[in-house]
Design a protein around this motif. Sequence first.
Motif, PDB file in Angstrom:
ATOM      1  N   GLY A 103      71.912 114.483  23.549  1.00  0.00           N
ATOM      2  CA  GLY A 103      70.831 114.302  22.582  1.00  0.00           C
ATOM      3  C   GLY A 103      71.213 114.778  21.191  1.00  0.00           C
ATOM      4  N   GLN A 104      71.888 115.922  21.110  1.00  0.00           N
ATOM      5  CA  GLN A 104      72.319 116.440  19.807  1.00  0.00           C
ATOM      6  C   GLN A 104      73.286 115.477  19.128  1.00  0.00           C
ATOM      7  OE1 GLN A 104      73.517 120.586  19.250  1.00  0.00           O
ATOM      8  NE2 GLN A 104      72.654 121.060  21.264  1.00  0.00           N
ATOM      9  N   PHE A 105      74.218 114.944  19.910  1.00  0.00           N
ATOM     10  CA  PHE A 105      75.194 114.016  19.336  1.00  0.00           C
ATOM     11  C   PHE A 105      74.497 112.770  18.790  1.00  0.00           C
ATOM     12  CE2 PHE A 105      78.044 110.394  19.496  1.00  0.00           C
ATOM     13  CZ  PHE A 105      79.194 110.884  18.901  1.00  0.00           C
ATOM     14  N   ILE A 106      73.597 112.212  19.578  1.00  0.00           N
ATOM     15  CA  ILE A 106      72.893 110.998  19.159  1.00  0.00           C
ATOM     16  C   ILE A 106      72.069 111.251  17.898  1.00  0.00           C
ATOM     17  CG2 ILE A 106      71.044 109.395  19.813  1.00  0.00           C
ATOM     18  CD1 ILE A 106      72.085 109.548  22.689  1.00  0.00           C
ATOM     19  N   CYS A 107      71.377 112.384  17.867  1.00  0.00           N
ATOM     20  CA  CYS A 107      70.522 112.702  16.713  1.00  0.00           C
ATOM     21  C   CYS A 107      71.328 112.962  15.444  1.00  0.00           C
ATOM     22  CB  CYS A 107      69.649 113.916  17.027  1.00  0.00           C
ATOM     23  SG  CYS A 107      68.353 113.581  18.241  1.00  0.00           S
ATOM     24  N   SER A 108      72.568 113.397  15.595  1.00  0.00           N
ATOM     25  CA  SER A 108      73.388 113.694  14.415  1.00  0.00           C
ATOM     26  C   SER A 108      74.311 112.537  14.046  1.00  0.00           C
ATOM     27  CB  SER A 108      74.231 114.954  14.657  1.00  0.00           C
ATOM     28  OG  SER A 108      75.105 114.780  15.752  1.00  0.00           O
ATOM     29  N   THR A 109      74.189 111.425  14.776  1.00  0.00           N
ATOM     30  CA  THR A 109      75.046 110.267  14.473  1.00  0.00           C
ATOM     31  C   THR A 109      74.181 109.031  14.210  1.00  0.00           C
ATOM     32  OG1 THR A 109      75.346 109.896  16.866  1.00  0.00           O
ATOM     33  CG2 THR A 109      77.045 111.166  15.725  1.00  0.00           C
ATOM     34  N   ASN A 169      78.413 114.535  10.311  1.00  0.00           N
ATOM     35  CA  ASN A 169      78.381 115.994  10.426  1.00  0.00           C
ATOM     36  C   ASN A 169      77.826 116.357  11.804  1.00  0.00           C
ATOM     37  OD1 ASN A 169      78.524 118.715   9.855  1.00  0.00           O
ATOM     38  ND2 ASN A 169      76.585 118.749   8.737  1.00  0.00           N
ATOM     39  N   ILE A 170      78.719 116.472  12.765  1.00  0.00           N
ATOM     40  CA  ILE A 170      78.327 116.750  14.150  1.00  0.00           C
ATOM     41  C   ILE A 170      78.317 118.258  14.380  1.00  0.00           C
ATOM     42  CG2 ILE A 170      78.965 116.385  16.568  1.00  0.00           C
ATOM     43  CD1 ILE A 170      80.340 113.790  15.637  1.00  0.00           C
ATOM     44  N   ASN A 171      77.307 118.736  15.067  1.00  0.00           N
ATOM     45  CA  ASN A 171      77.163 120.173  15.319  1.00  0.00           C
ATOM     46  C   ASN A 171      78.427 120.763  15.934  1.00  0.00           C
ATOM     47  OD1 ASN A 171      74.570 119.786  14.434  1.00  0.00           O
ATOM     48  ND2 ASN A 171      73.645 119.842  16.472  1.00  0.00           N
ATOM     49  N   ASP A 172      78.764 121.972  15.511  1.00  0.00           N
ATOM     50  CA  ASP A 172      80.002 122.614  15.970  1.00  0.00           C
ATOM     51  C   ASP A 172      79.979 122.972  17.452  1.00  0.00           C
ATOM     52  OD1 ASP A 172      81.206 122.403  13.524  1.00  0.00           O
ATOM     53  OD2 ASP A 172      80.747 124.447  12.873  1.00  0.00           O
ATOM     54  N   ASN A 173      78.794 123.052  18.045  1.00  0.00           N
ATOM     55  CA  ASN A 173      78.744 123.370  19.481  1.00  0.00           C
ATOM     56  C   ASN A 173      79.070 122.156  20.356  1.00  0.00           C
ATOM     57  OD1 ASN A 173      76.125 122.273  18.645  1.00  0.00           O
ATOM     58  ND2 ASN A 173      75.506 122.659  20.759  1.00  0.00           N
ATOM     59  N   ILE A 174      79.193 120.985  19.733  1.00  0.00           N
ATOM     60  CA  ILE A 174      79.632 119.792  20.460  1.00  0.00           C
ATOM     61  C   ILE A 174      81.149 119.745  20.373  1.00  0.00           C
ATOM     62  CG2 ILE A 174      79.539 117.282  20.581  1.00  0.00           C
ATOM     63  CD1 ILE A 174      76.760 117.394  19.415  1.00  0.00           C
ATOM     64  N   LEU A 175      81.795 119.930  21.506  1.00  0.00           N
ATOM     65  CA  LEU A 175      83.242 120.106  21.550  1.00  0.00           C
ATOM     66  C   LEU A 175      83.948 118.835  22.019  1.00  0.00           C
ATOM     67  CD1 LEU A 175      83.232 123.638  23.246  1.00  0.00           C
ATOM     68  CD2 LEU A 175      83.127 123.082  20.792  1.00  0.00           C
ATOM     69  N   VAL A 176      85.257 118.840  21.867  1.00  0.00           N
ATOM     70  CA  VAL A 176      86.056 117.689  22.289  1.00  0.00           C
ATOM     71  C   VAL A 176      85.886 117.433  23.786  1.00  0.00           C
ATOM     72  CG1 VAL A 176      88.410 116.808  22.529  1.00  0.00           C
ATOM     73  CG2 VAL A 176      87.733 117.971  20.431  1.00  0.00           C
ATOM     74  N   ARG A 177      85.747 118.497  24.571  1.00  0.00           N
ATOM     75  CA  ARG A 177      85.612 118.316  26.021  1.00  0.00           C
ATOM     76  C   ARG A 177      84.309 117.619  26.417  1.00  0.00           C
ATOM     77  NH1 ARG A 177      82.504 122.608  28.364  1.00  0.00           N
ATOM     78  NH2 ARG A 177      82.087 124.312  26.892  1.00  0.00           N
ATOM     79  N   HIS A 178      83.378 117.491  25.481  1.00  0.00           N
ATOM     80  CA  HIS A 178      82.115 116.800  25.755  1.00  0.00           C
ATOM     81  C   HIS A 178      82.220 115.286  25.528  1.00  0.00           C
ATOM     82  CE1 HIS A 178      80.212 120.887  24.641  1.00  0.00           C
ATOM     83  NE2 HIS A 178      80.141 120.749  25.949  1.00  0.00           N
ATOM     84  N   THR A 179      83.376 114.822  25.083  1.00  0.00           N
ATOM     85  CA  THR A 179      83.514 113.419  24.661  1.00  0.00           C
ATOM     86  C   THR A 179      83.102 112.432  25.744  1.00  0.00           C
ATOM     87  OG1 THR A 179      85.343 114.030  23.200  1.00  0.00           O
ATOM     88  CG2 THR A 179      85.103 111.702  23.732  1.00  0.00           C
ATOM     89  N   TYR A 180      83.644 112.595  26.937  1.00  0.00           N
ATOM     90  CA  TYR A 180      83.370 111.612  27.988  1.00  0.00           C
ATOM     91  C   TYR A 180      81.925 111.687  28.467  1.00  0.00           C
ATOM     92  CZ  TYR A 180      84.085 108.635  32.038  1.00  0.00           C
ATOM     93  OH  TYR A 180      83.998 107.611  32.945  1.00  0.00           O
ATOM     94  N   VAL A 181      81.379 112.893  28.524  1.00  0.00           N
ATOM     95  CA  VAL A 181      79.974 113.068  28.912  1.00  0.00           C
ATOM     96  C   VAL A 181      79.062 112.332  27.931  1.00  0.00           C
ATOM     97  CG1 VAL A 181      78.115 114.776  28.985  1.00  0.00           C
ATOM     98  CG2 VAL A 181      80.254 115.220  30.176  1.00  0.00           C
ATOM     99  N   ILE A 182      79.366 112.464  26.645  1.00  0.00           N
ATOM    100  CA  ILE A 182      78.569 111.789  25.615  1.00  0.00           C
ATOM    101  C   ILE A 182      78.735 110.276  25.721  1.00  0.00           C
ATOM    102  CG2 ILE A 182      78.331 111.448  23.123  1.00  0.00           C
ATOM    103  CD1 ILE A 182      79.168 114.404  22.804  1.00  0.00           C
ATOM    104  N   LEU A 183      79.960 109.838  25.943  1.00  0.00           N
ATOM    105  CA  LEU A 183      80.233 108.406  26.107  1.00  0.00           C
ATOM    106  C   LEU A 183      79.397 107.818  27.237  1.00  0.00           C
ATOM    107  CD1 LEU A 183      82.004 105.848  25.550  1.00  0.00           C
ATOM    108  CD2 LEU A 183      83.632 106.777  27.190  1.00  0.00           C
ATOM    109  N   GLU A 184      79.413 108.473  28.381  1.00  0.00           N
ATOM    110  CA  GLU A 184      78.627 107.995  29.524  1.00  0.00           C
ATOM    111  C   GLU A 184      77.128 108.048  29.228  1.00  0.00           C
ATOM    112  OE1 GLU A 184      80.795 108.441  33.746  1.00  0.00           O
ATOM    113  OE2 GLU A 184      79.994 110.314  32.952  1.00  0.00           O
ATOM    114  N   GLY A 185      76.706 109.087  28.517  1.00  0.00           N
ATOM    115  CA  GLY A 185      75.286 109.223  28.194  1.00  0.00           C
ATOM    116  C   GLY A 185      74.782 108.090  27.315  1.00  0.00           C
TER     117      GLY A 185
END
Length: 250
Positions: A103-109, A169-185
Amino acid sequence: MNDVRQFLGSLDYVFTYFRHATGRPPTSTLKESVKVLIHNTSHLHSYILNEQQPFGNIQVKYVINLYELIEELVFDEIMKNYVKQELTTDVCINEEEKENIIGQFICSTYMLDNIPQQLKDPRVWLSVLKRLIIRVITANIDLNVPMQIYMQRTDLWNEDLIQYLDFININDNILVRHTYVILEGIEAKLALNNKLNTDNKTNNESENLRDWCQAKNEDINRLTTLTTTEAATTGTTITGNNKKKKLRVD
């Protein structure tokens, strides 16, 4: 699919020559440029030099677009099944954290109010996330760094979108390791939206059909009423062959 992967590898090799080439007209074809720049082409895939293959005749200015298209195809068909375990297992503590990150990624993109219209298409972000996995994460890098660092890399973006990178400007708590989780989401949300749109379209079509049938029934009922009234007034009746007969009145 092996041919496609090998062709992609050949393009990677060709790009190393293109980086240092000058004076090549953008309208020249991939095949023409390779013949000029690379003396030993025996190890290149036949798609590049074969006269009967379409790829070699693509103009140089479109080669990167072709590369990115094939890259996504390779990801969807092959690499998606072999994503690093660090990206799929124990990435988030629980489902709540996972949904929060997505949700954070989507809201900031692409859902951000002031982001340029060109970046509001979620498919743009899906492409970038796939490239991030293919080009960066497959290497041995630290997965616990902010994704924002890599989102500023111009090689992850289509050329026409590079000018908008300052808006990201993506929040700093969103890390590279979250990439695939976000992709699937994002893919799951798009699939759900498509299903809802399809269901709504089906419902609308059903409602339109029901309204049409109701209107037709009303027309039929009105005509039947008028005919019955006319028959009662004139003393006639309607038979099956539509001929009027005089009613006997005692």
